[in-house]
Design an enzyme around this catalytic site. Sequence first.
Site, PDB file in Angstrom:
ATOM      1  N   SER A 153      32.660  40.134  23.203  1.00  0.00           N
ATOM      2  CA  SER A 153      33.173  39.010  23.990  1.00  0.00           C
ATOM      3  C   SER A 153      32.889  37.699  23.268  1.00  0.00           C
ATOM      4  O   SER A 153      32.215  37.672  22.239  1.00  0.00           O
ATOM      5  CB  SER A 153      32.531  38.997  25.375  1.00  0.00           C
ATOM      6  OG  SER A 153      31.210  38.499  25.267  1.00  0.00           O
ATOM      7  N   LYS A 154      33.419  36.649  23.845  1.00  0.00           N
ATOM      8  CA  LYS A 154      33.336  35.322  23.213  1.00  0.00           C
ATOM      9  C   LYS A 154      31.912  34.925  22.836  1.00  0.00           C
ATOM     10  O   LYS A 154      31.704  34.217  21.860  1.00  0.00           O
ATOM     11  CB  LYS A 154      33.897  34.266  24.163  1.00  0.00           C
ATOM     12  CG  LYS A 154      35.409  34.337  24.280  1.00  0.00           C
ATOM     13  CD  LYS A 154      35.987  32.954  24.502  1.00  0.00           C
ATOM     14  CE  LYS A 154      37.485  33.001  24.771  1.00  0.00           C
ATOM     15  NZ  LYS A 154      38.228  33.781  23.797  1.00  0.00           N
TER      16      LYS A 154
END
Length: 488
Positions: free
Chosen positions: A260-261
């Site tokens: 994820s980011k």
Amino acid sequence: MEEIRVRIAPSPSGNLHVGTARTALFNYLFAKKNNGKFVLRIEDTDAERTSQAYIDNIFDSLKALGLNWDEGPDVGGPYGPYTQSERFDIYPKYVQELLDKGFAYECFCTPEELEAEKEEATKNKQAYVYSKKCENLTEAEKEKLRAEGRKPAIRFSVSKAQKAFHDSPIIHFEDLVKGDLHQDTSLIGDFVIMKSNGAPTYNFAVVIDDMLMKISHIIRGEDHISNTFKQILIYEALGAEVPKFGHLGMILAPDRSKLSKRHGATAVSEFVEKGYLTEALINFVALLGWSPSDSNEIKSLDEIAQDFRIHEVSSSNSIFEYDKLNWMNGQYIKKMDIKALTKLAKPFLAKYDLSELTEEQLEKVIAATREPITVLSDLTNDVAYFFGKDIVYEEGVKEANIDTEQAQTILKYFDSQLDSYDFDNEEKLHEQLADFRAYFKEQGIKPKVTMWTVRAALTGRTHGADMGVILEVLGKDKVKYRIEKAIV
Ligand code: GLU
């Protein structure tokens, strides 16, 4: 033999994710290897989350990675349209077919009624499966519900399809990557295939589209395995040939959680903005599940396609090692054609006045600074001293390399030699620099100390590009200016 046709069917609710790029790549490779067709379909039925900017990003990212499609929304093809929202008039016919065959039924339950069912299941600690309350409504009962103003959704009857096509409630399929997979259909609730507003759901639309687009092999992430069992039943209920399925392991972050980011970039365009080369990125992404038959991991898309076999793809999860990507990107930067690299580097040099240098000089600068960088954005800082008149000293450099008596002696002597230096001849310059170092070596000053001093005065740093290139690109006037400015 039937034609191999594969597809990538992204939902444009975000920029193209590296995970989708990996799925697209494996489909592309499978098509290439088997002389098949690679289809792009945009699944934009979730209007609220869809945007044109995301669709454009998907197109641009796939193209930048070299994953060109044979059929798709922009290039067309025999089984279009290739954008799901333009296919809405296609689906009702197949809903009707399922209703007529008894594999689907109208469901009049309201969201509140369904919510109550779910709550009941939770209370009893049971997995929720729809009660089938509406499966056997009589025409009169349906009329009554309609008269109340209720609009039915259409549900697929899992048990009817299972009984019609399978001996056991446990159904199986042979996955191209994972081997035998099975599911107890009694745990699959009768799912909605068309909402009460007439919109098809994912599991239904995807089957109709894949069927009509004659998709022979569906390669996608393992998060879709539970959908695959539902989809197989729909194919069978429609009397259609069931395609072959292959499910890829997930891509995890180095800490083994979902990528994820917070781990770093996740969209292809984000990697490009950070200075990753698409050639390196696609090579790296290929290694998330595939491994070459020799020990050389650096491979072009064509080389990978030659060596790709879907059965050899790993069925387990892959770890997205950013460090490895950085290393690989550095390898590509090191080897790339200098003209092409310079072109890619320019967006990272936007803060400089590039007109200060000729194209040839800029290429020299890039060639002299491309090692040991790992991402193109490193160049922004690494080429700073080639631009403008003055330099900024890195911390401690002035004190250590300029302000000492010895350094001042070196700089003064260098200044006195400058007029005799041949700034237009790289080879000659190198010889003259060698003589200059030798002069101080005779006096007991190490050549590297001599050069650090000159380098510090010209660049503000003790490390960087080759000194010959620095002198040549800066030119005599700028060199003289910076050296004399460093002399106190
Ligand atoms: N639109 C779906 C997704 O992005 C496609 C899944 C599939 O390949 O069937 O997850």
